[in-house]
Write a protein that holds these residues in place. Structure first.
Motif, PDB file in Angstrom:
ATOM      1  N   ILE A   1       0.844   3.790  -5.869  1.00 49.95           N
ATOM      2  CA  ILE A   1       0.726   3.861  -4.413  1.00 49.95           C
ATOM      3  C   ILE A   1       1.153   5.068  -3.834  1.00 49.95           C
ATOM      4  CG2 ILE A   1       0.185   1.398  -4.488  1.00 49.95           C
ATOM      5  CD1 ILE A   1       3.041   1.085  -3.443  1.00 49.95           C
ATOM      6  N   PRO A   2       0.863   5.605  -2.476  1.00 46.04           N
ATOM      7  CA  PRO A   2       1.488   6.646  -2.046  1.00 46.04           C
ATOM      8  C   PRO A   2       3.154   6.320  -1.727  1.00 46.04           C
ATOM      9  CG  PRO A   2      -0.450   5.995  -0.670  1.00 46.04           C
ATOM     10  CD  PRO A   2      -0.139   4.835  -1.643  1.00 46.04           C
ATOM     11  N   ILE A   3       3.853   7.272  -1.935  1.00 46.93           N
ATOM     12  CA  ILE A   3       5.300   7.326  -1.581  1.00 46.93           C
ATOM     13  C   ILE A   3       5.773   8.107  -0.413  1.00 46.93           C
ATOM     14  CG2 ILE A   3       7.527   7.876  -2.565  1.00 46.93           C
ATOM     15  CD1 ILE A   3       6.211   5.806  -4.239  1.00 46.93           C
ATOM     16  N   HIS A   4       6.242   7.248   0.762  1.00 47.87           N
ATOM     17  CA  HIS A   4       6.737   7.815   1.900  1.00 47.87           C
ATOM     18  C   HIS A   4       8.484   7.745   1.880  1.00 47.87           C
ATOM     19  CE1 HIS A   4       3.254   7.725   4.717  1.00 47.87           C
ATOM     20  NE2 HIS A   4       2.794   8.233   3.552  1.00 47.87           N
ATOM     21  N   VAL A   5       9.100   8.905   1.214  1.00 44.18           N
ATOM     22  CA  VAL A   5      10.415   8.528   1.104  1.00 44.18           C
ATOM     23  C   VAL A   5      11.231   8.806   2.269  1.00 44.18           C
ATOM     24  CG1 VAL A   5      10.649  11.173   0.806  1.00 44.18           C
ATOM     25  CG2 VAL A   5      12.577   9.721  -0.069  1.00 44.18           C
ATOM     26  N   ASN A   6      12.428   7.971   2.478  1.00 44.72           N
ATOM     27  CA  ASN A   6      13.250   7.839   3.626  1.00 44.72           C
ATOM     28  C   ASN A   6      13.861   9.308   3.751  1.00 44.72           C
ATOM     29  OD1 ASN A   6      13.285   4.955   5.155  1.00 44.72           O
ATOM     30  ND2 ASN A   6      12.828   4.498   2.912  1.00 44.72           N
ATOM     31  N   VAL A   7      13.887  10.055   4.783  1.00 38.01           N
ATOM     32  CA  VAL A   7      14.670  11.290   4.914  1.00 38.01           C
ATOM     33  C   VAL A   7      15.166  10.976   6.204  1.00 38.01           C
ATOM     34  CG1 VAL A   7      14.541  13.662   4.557  1.00 38.01           C
ATOM     35  CG2 VAL A   7      12.810  12.290   3.509  1.00 38.01           C
ATOM     36  N   GLY A   8      16.340  10.438   6.381  1.00 33.08           N
ATOM     37  CA  GLY A   8      17.025  10.464   7.783  1.00 33.08           C
ATOM     38  C   GLY A   8      18.490  10.274   7.349  1.00 33.08           C
ATOM     39  N   MET A   9      19.110   9.881   8.730  1.00 34.72           N
ATOM     40  CA  MET A   9      20.654  10.038   8.605  1.00 34.72           C
ATOM     41  C   MET A   9      21.138   9.321   7.647  1.00 34.72           C
ATOM     42  SD  MET A   9      23.774   8.618   9.529  1.00 34.72           S
ATOM     43  CE  MET A   9      23.672   7.239  10.905  1.00 34.72           C
ATOM     44  N   GLY A  10      21.676   9.978   6.484  1.00 32.23           N
ATOM     45  CA  GLY A  10      22.463   9.304   5.260  1.00 32.23           C
ATOM     46  C   GLY A  10      21.445   8.882   4.082  1.00 32.23           C
ATOM     47  N   VAL A  11      20.365   9.269   4.283  1.00 32.11           N
ATOM     48  CA  VAL A  11      19.246   9.160   2.832  1.00 32.11           C
ATOM     49  C   VAL A  11      18.447  10.114   2.615  1.00 32.11           C
ATOM     50  CG1 VAL A  11      19.288   6.387   3.217  1.00 32.11           C
ATOM     51  CG2 VAL A  11      17.700   7.985   4.420  1.00 32.11           C
ATOM     52  N   GLY A  12      17.888  10.310   1.502  1.00 40.36           N
ATOM     53  CA  GLY A  12      17.249  11.376   1.067  1.00 40.36           C
ATOM     54  C   GLY A  12      17.655  12.736   1.088  1.00 40.36           C
ATOM     55  N   GLY A  13      19.117  12.715   0.967  1.00 45.55           N
ATOM     56  CA  GLY A  13      19.671  14.180   0.945  1.00 45.55           C
ATOM     57  C   GLY A  13      20.010  14.420   2.144  1.00 45.55           C
TER      58      GLY A  13
ATOM     59  N   ASP B   1       0.989  -1.226  -0.180  1.00 41.86           N
ATOM     60  CA  ASP B   1       0.228   0.069   0.020  1.00 41.86           C
ATOM     61  C   ASP B   1       0.885   1.270  -0.044  1.00 41.86           C
ATOM     62  OD1 ASP B   1      -3.045  -1.168   0.555  1.00 41.86           O
ATOM     63  OD2 ASP B   1      -1.367  -2.261   2.025  1.00 41.86           O
ATOM     64  N   ILE B   2       1.957   1.324   0.505  1.00 44.84           N
ATOM     65  CA  ILE B   2       2.872   2.342   0.678  1.00 44.84           C
ATOM     66  C   ILE B   2       4.279   1.708   0.389  1.00 44.84           C
ATOM     67  CG2 ILE B   2       3.830   4.029   2.210  1.00 44.84           C
ATOM     68  CD1 ILE B   2       1.152   4.054   3.797  1.00 44.84           C
ATOM     69  N   PHE B   3       5.111   2.987  -0.387  1.00 47.37           N
ATOM     70  CA  PHE B   3       6.445   2.371  -0.643  1.00 47.37           C
ATOM     71  C   PHE B   3       7.566   3.503  -0.295  1.00 47.37           C
ATOM     72  CE2 PHE B   3      10.098   2.438  -4.125  1.00 47.37           C
ATOM     73  CZ  PHE B   3      10.709   1.547  -3.499  1.00 47.37           C
ATOM     74  N   GLY B   4       8.568   3.092   0.383  1.00 46.14           N
ATOM     75  CA  GLY B   4       9.304   4.019   0.951  1.00 46.14           C
ATOM     76  C   GLY B   4      10.870   3.900   0.313  1.00 46.14           C
ATOM     77  N   PRO B   5      11.149   4.543  -0.846  1.00 46.67           N
ATOM     78  CA  PRO B   5      12.255   4.607  -1.566  1.00 46.67           C
ATOM     79  C   PRO B   5      13.506   5.330  -0.683  1.00 46.67           C
ATOM     80  CG  PRO B   5      10.931   6.455  -2.418  1.00 46.67           C
ATOM     81  CD  PRO B   5      10.173   5.818  -1.222  1.00 46.67           C
ATOM     82  N   VAL B   6      14.690   4.813  -1.233  1.00 46.00           N
ATOM     83  CA  VAL B   6      15.800   5.211  -0.455  1.00 46.00           C
ATOM     84  C   VAL B   6      16.753   5.908  -1.536  1.00 46.00           C
ATOM     85  CG1 VAL B   6      18.069   4.656   0.651  1.00 46.00           C
ATOM     86  CG2 VAL B   6      15.867   4.093   1.700  1.00 46.00           C
ATOM     87  N   ILE B   7      17.321   7.074  -1.147  1.00 41.41           N
ATOM     88  CA  ILE B   7      18.385   7.640  -2.129  1.00 41.41           C
ATOM     89  C   ILE B   7      19.580   7.846  -1.286  1.00 41.41           C
ATOM     90  CG2 ILE B   7      18.977   9.132  -3.743  1.00 41.41           C
ATOM     91  CD1 ILE B   7      16.387   7.641  -4.537  1.00 41.41           C
ATOM     92  N   ASN B   8      20.679   7.247  -1.318  1.00 38.34           N
ATOM     93  CA  ASN B   8      21.758   7.160  -0.639  1.00 38.34           C
ATOM     94  C   ASN B   8      22.553   8.661  -0.636  1.00 38.34           C
ATOM     95  OD1 ASN B   8      21.862   4.096  -1.656  1.00 38.34           O
ATOM     96  ND2 ASN B   8      22.313   4.177   0.495  1.00 38.34           N
TER      97      ASN B   8
END
Lengths: 354, 81
Positions: free
Chosen positions: A314-326, A280-287
């Motif tokens: 489907i909704p996108i909840h991008v990972n935005v934490g230490m070391g990911v998502g810019g 239902d929800i996808f969380g992409p990671v960009i290093n």
């Protein structure tokens, strides 16, 4: 014109001229476009990114009405855990931690997770998790996930029963490494489905598969098969699939889901198989690249995520934490960086959540 | 709405705003939502004795949004309504 105060990908403060920031933004979007074979950001979007970095305020934000919802990983470990889990060592029970998130942090959603945060060790103590979930669900209002990592690495020797591809591959034992990964993936799928089915018995509202594909394509393969099975037999239970990295490592190399090779997939390709599995929800990671500046990293993350949002149903909840998502690779990410990355991902990539 | 109906954020916000009879911008306005939450008794951040908490509030939200929340459904099945 005055220099822009920004950071490197490791968090170090640097000053860059406006033209240097422009060049970094251009190089960042170009790198993502080239690697992912996706469109670069347009000139208007690059100007919008430049404005975000030109803002002299320490904290930046979005306009009223543009706010997004947040999901989490690691459950309450960020309160009671140690630094390895970004924890701050406060001795709280998990139930207390969940209530603190809902009532003191005003979290939009929350999750329960085991102290080891992997599916495999949850299996023998699943009754404890069911019991804790039942209690937490009675006391909370926010949607409550159960979170854990597929963590295929725990199925390989010395932690598990199967041959370790990291040992076998350097010995040239490609066939043996592939067989071990397939066997491990089968067991991991069964464990994930078993744990989810037991939590479904206590009406679990959602499962968060966190750090998916950390051990490569076999890890992703095991997770997709688990998601498909769970959605077939327990369709009402929501599923979020969050990734470990931007690129699926081909530790096996010949694994397919619905006819698509998993090795080498980037986020805009990952989301399509995740959708097909039924999540239902996808969380992409960009290093984050520590040798590059934040403008470069943010432009790169926005380019990948914008295209992922565009192709996703489907909704996108991008990972935005230490070391990911810019966000810098640093234990306590600076607020100027986290807010700039978040603002860019919301306003330009149009994510549905963080 | 995202978890159960795979709604993208703009559609999810519009749906909830319509059910609450407010604007999308109001959804993240602390002042507006405090009053709405008090009026509808669907849970508030600060602790007020007598206000709906936990499952009580969640059950009211499920009815308000015409949403089947699995834990609410289970709670109903374990009680007499």
């Amino acid at each position: 014109m005055a220099n822009i105060l920004t950071r490197m990908g490791d968090g170090e403060r640097v000053q860059m001229s406006v033209s240097e920031v422009r060049d970094a933004l251009l190089a960042g979007t170009h790198d993502a476009a080239q690697k992912g074979k996706i469109p670069e950001l347009g000139s208007d979007e690059l100007e919008q990114l430049l404005e975000i970095f030109l803002d002299k305020n320490r904290i930046v934000g979005v306009a009223p009405g543009e706010e997004v919802v947040l999901t989490h990983d690691i459950g309450t470990l960020r309160l009671m855990g140690d630094q390895a889990n970004s924890g701050v060592g406060i001795p709280l029970s998990r139930l207390q931690g969940i209530l603190v998130h809902e009532r003191a942090f005003a979290a939009d959603t929350m999750e329960l997770g085991h102290i080891d945060y992997s599916f495999k060790p949850v299996k023998p103590i699943i009754s404890m998790e069911m019991q804790e979930y039942e209690t937490a669900a009675m006391m909370t209002i926010v949607p409550l996930f159960y979170g854990a990592m597929p963590n295929l690495g725990t199925y390989y020797r010395p932690d598990g029963p199967f041959g370790n591809p990291s040992d076998l591959l350097p010995q040239g034992k490609v066939r043996e490494a592939r067989e071990a990964q397939l066997e491990a993936a089968g067991h991991a799928t069964r464990d994930m489905v078993y744990v989810s089915s037991k939590l479904h018995e206590v009406a679990c509202e959602g499962i968060n598969f966190d750090t998916t594909a950390a051990a490569g394509d076999a890890d992703f393969y095991a997770t997709l098969n688990a998601v498909a099975e769970i959605k077939k037999t327990m369709p009402e239970m929501a599923i979020e699939v969050g990734m470990a990295g931007e690129f699926i490592l081909g530790m096996h190399g010949e694994l397919f889901f619905n006819g698509q090779r998993l090795a080498g997939m980037y986020p805009h390709q990952q989301v399509k198989v995740v959708e097909e599995a039924g999540a239902d929800i996808f969380g992409p990671v960009i290093n984050t690249n520590t040798s590059r500046s934040m403008p470069w990293n943010v432009a790169r993350a926005v380019t990948f995520v914008k295209h992922t949002v565009a192709v996703s149903s489907i909704p996108i909840h991008v990972n935005v934490g230490m070391g990911v998502g810019g966000v810098p690779v640093f234990e306590t990410p600076p607020i100027d960086s986290t807010t700039r990355a978040s603002k860019a991902l919301v306003q330009i990539a149009k994510v549905d959540g963080l | 709405m995202q978890m159960h109906r795979k709604m993208k954020l703009p559609a999810a916000k519009k749906y909830v705003a319509e059910r609450l009879k407010i604007s999308v911008t109001d959804l993240s306005d602390e002042q507006v939502m405090r009053e709405i939450r008090e009026d509808l008794d669907i849970g508030i951040i600060t602790s007020v004795p007598g206000s709906a908490k936990g499952m009580e509030a969640k059950a009211r939200i499920a009815a308000l949004l015409d949403l089947e929340i699995s834990t609410v459904k289970r709670f109903r099945s374990k009680t007499f309504f």
